[in-house]
Enzyme design. Structure first.
Site, PDB file in Angstrom:
ATOM      1  N   THR A 159       0.861  -1.191   0.000  1.00  0.00           N
ATOM      2  CA  THR A 159       0.000   0.000   0.000  1.00  0.00           C
ATOM      3  C   THR A 159       0.898   1.242   0.000  1.00  0.00           C
ATOM      4  O   THR A 159       1.323   1.689  -1.056  1.00  0.00           O
ATOM      5  CB  THR A 159      -0.979   0.001   1.184  1.00  0.00           C
ATOM      6  OG1 THR A 159      -0.266  -0.221   2.404  1.00  0.00           O
ATOM      7  CG2 THR A 159      -2.025  -1.089   1.031  1.00  0.00           C
ATOM      8  N   LYS A 185       4.387  -6.662   3.840  1.00  0.00           N
ATOM      9  CA  LYS A 185       4.072  -5.274   3.548  1.00  0.00           C
ATOM     10  C   LYS A 185       3.833  -4.564   4.864  1.00  0.00           C
ATOM     11  O   LYS A 185       3.347  -5.148   5.840  1.00  0.00           O
ATOM     12  CB  LYS A 185       2.851  -5.140   2.628  1.00  0.00           C
ATOM     13  CG  LYS A 185       1.516  -5.558   3.195  1.00  0.00           C
ATOM     14  CD  LYS A 185       0.793  -4.539   4.043  1.00  0.00           C
ATOM     15  CE  LYS A 185       0.681  -3.201   3.341  1.00  0.00           C
ATOM     16  NZ  LYS A 185       0.056  -2.195   4.297  1.00  0.00           N
ATOM     17  N   THR A 196       2.473  -8.711  12.483  1.00  0.00           N
ATOM     18  CA  THR A 196       2.635  -7.438  11.810  1.00  0.00           C
ATOM     19  C   THR A 196       1.781  -7.366  10.566  1.00  0.00           C
ATOM     20  O   THR A 196       1.432  -8.387   9.996  1.00  0.00           O
ATOM     21  CB  THR A 196       4.107  -7.176  11.445  1.00  0.00           C
ATOM     22  OG1 THR A 196       4.249  -5.836  10.999  1.00  0.00           O
ATOM     23  CG2 THR A 196       4.564  -8.097  10.347  1.00  0.00           C
ATOM     24  N   GLU A 283       6.561   5.250   7.411  1.00  0.00           N
ATOM     25  CA  GLU A 283       6.142   6.387   6.585  1.00  0.00           C
ATOM     26  C   GLU A 283       6.930   7.652   6.949  1.00  0.00           C
ATOM     27  O   GLU A 283       6.883   8.130   8.076  1.00  0.00           O
ATOM     28  CB  GLU A 283       4.642   6.609   6.742  1.00  0.00           C
ATOM     29  CG  GLU A 283       3.850   5.491   6.073  1.00  0.00           C
ATOM     30  CD  GLU A 283       2.374   5.500   6.377  1.00  0.00           C
ATOM     31  OE1 GLU A 283       1.628   4.868   5.618  1.00  0.00           O
ATOM     32  OE2 GLU A 283       1.961   6.129   7.366  1.00  0.00           O
ATOM     33  N   ASN A 405      -0.009  10.565   5.297  1.00  0.00           N
ATOM     34  CA  ASN A 405      -1.296  10.221   5.884  1.00  0.00           C
ATOM     35  C   ASN A 405      -2.366  11.278   5.652  1.00  0.00           C
ATOM     36  O   ASN A 405      -3.551  10.966   5.655  1.00  0.00           O
ATOM     37  CB  ASN A 405      -1.115   9.911   7.365  1.00  0.00           C
ATOM     38  CG  ASN A 405      -0.473   8.555   7.557  1.00  0.00           C
ATOM     39  OD1 ASN A 405      -1.115   7.531   7.371  1.00  0.00           O
ATOM     40  ND2 ASN A 405       0.802   8.539   7.886  1.00  0.00           N
ATOM     41  N   SER A 410      -6.754  10.589  -0.760  1.00  0.00           N
ATOM     42  CA  SER A 410      -6.948  11.598  -1.816  1.00  0.00           C
ATOM     43  C   SER A 410      -6.603  11.025  -3.184  1.00  0.00           C
ATOM     44  O   SER A 410      -5.820  10.109  -3.303  1.00  0.00           O
ATOM     45  CB  SER A 410      -6.070  12.817  -1.540  1.00  0.00           C
ATOM     46  OG  SER A 410      -6.386  13.370  -0.277  1.00  0.00           O
TER      47      SER A 410
END
Length: 410
Positions: A159, A185, A196, A283, A405, A410
């Site tokens: 993702t 992932k 996880t 991230e 995030n 979007s």
């Protein structure tokens, strides 16, 4: 989601991984993402496989997790179907209908029983899919089944990952070559409290399901349960390990079999490698942080303190700014609420004690500053009350985390 720059902590390349006998797989497209990227992973075990696993302890876990947590108790698998782009979490009857249709179609194509089909999903929460969305894509996915192309498979269920995650090893079990490969992932919503994100391990060893489950349970706590990116536990975290038995090695049916220890250690190595890759892809991450806690009342207390430090936004942002702000570490130790001896409390950054015996001490600022500019940050905390110890890993908190995030849907 816009394309994301590859994490600076990423490996130089996807690893070269060995083949695993007894499985066929494909990566294909349902269309849950824009463009032409694959978003469906399909794996078939023609002659079956033992299976074991671990799952999120979230109380809002997905329909797919609920399905797998029930079926894994039976210990046998013939197929795995994983979609990215939609987590099938908090989707009510629609989520159950999607799973029922997917399982029914898989059973038709494989010729197996429902309890032998395993499902996983990752992506947006709370958006129901049409019941046939995944099922209708399966005939084409089955036509594409072939020997695994590991990197392509890893990319199919990503993702916000900026790089595909894979690890593997080969071992000798009494003269027979056995291979083990893991794919994962995970990038955000990482504080698994079970295993996880999505992790799938494949081996051609022959292992009884109960023995395989013992191995999985033995290593989850010190690998996948010892990492955090943002303190958030996913609705979808799933770890599944499949053992096809196709290597030709004699089956492992007892824990006292010396080959069980050898295979278990190989499994732990792959778990650890994948867990750290997830943190390296946190991230917006620029730095990997290893936190060791010692001198705690017991190991559980040390772990609690370690995660209090690892999940502290103030600690993580200080490290993003390359500031060895040991006062924030002291703060995080205190908020953990665990027993400490404040007069013996000590903090070390990169081999340099910045606080000791309950107070600040002189240290070589140039050495500490140089350490803070690196990609691997090492923090040691001694709380001075016992022999408990733990190690956890996290990453720094940067503007990139907010950007990713804020743009997620979007």
């Amino acid at each position: 989601m816009k394309d994301l720059p590859i994490s600076p902590l990423a490996p130089a390349a996807f690893p070269t991984l060995p083949p695993v006998a007894g499985m066929r797989a494909s990566a294909s497209r349902i269309g849950l993402y824009g463009g032409t990227r694959n978003d469906l992973l399909t794996v078939v075990f023609p002659d079956g496989a033992s299976v074991a696993g671990a799952f999120t302890r979230s109380t809002t876990r997905s329909a797919d997790v609920e399905w797998c947590a029930t079926q894994v108790k039976k210990g046998q698998a013939r197929a795995l179907v994983v979609n990215a782009g939609n987590s099938n979490a908090f989707t009510g009857p629609a989520g159950l209908a999607k799973n029922a249709a997917t399982v029914a179609e898989t059973c038709r194509l494989v010729g197996c029983e429902p309890h032998e089909v395993f499902l996983a999903a990752t992506g947006v929460i709370g958006v129901p899919l049409p019941a046939q969305k995944v099922a209708d894509a399966l005939p084409n996915a089955f036509e594409a089944l072939a020997a695994p192309d590991w990197e392509s498979l890893a990319r199919a269920f990503s993702t916000t990952d900026t790089f595909p995650k894979g690890a593997g090893t080969t071992l000798d079990l009494d003269g027979t070559r056995v291979n083990l490969v893991g794919l994962a992932k995970g990038s955000g919503m990482i504080a698994p409290n079970m295993a996880t994100m999505l992790v799938f391990i494949f081996t051609d060893a022959a292992v009884a399901p109960t023995i395989l489950q013992t191995m999985v349970s033995a290593h989850v706590e010190t690998t996948f349960n010892a990492i955090t990116v943002d303190s958030d536990t996913s609705t979808s975290d799933t770890l599944l390990v499949f053992a096809t038995g196709a290597s030709g090695a004699a089956p492992i049916t007892e824990e006292k079999d010396p080959r069980a220890a050898k295979l278990s250690e190989a499994l732990r190595t792959v778990f650890h490698d994948l867990a750290l890759q997830v943190v390296r892809d946190g991230e917006g991450a620029q730095k990997l942080i290893q936190i060791d806690v010692q001198g705690a009342a017991d190991d559980l207390s040390a772990r609690t303190i370690g995660f209090a430090i690892a999940n502290s936004p103030l600690v993580k942002t200080a490290i993003a700014g390359e500031d060895a702000n040991w006062g924030r570490v002291i703060m995080a130790v205190g908020k953990a609420g665990e027993p400490i001896a404040i007069e013996r409390l000590a903090v070390r950054f990169g081999g340099q004690w910045t606080a000791k015996a309950g107070g600040a001490v002189p240290y070589d600022a140039a050495l500490v500053d140089a350490h803070m500019k690196g990609q691997l940050i090492d923090i040691l905390v001694d709380v001075g009350v016992g022999d408990g110890r733990a190690r956890v890993w996290t990453c720094d908190l940067t503007h990139g985390y907010i950007s990713i995030n804020g743009d997620y849907r979007s």
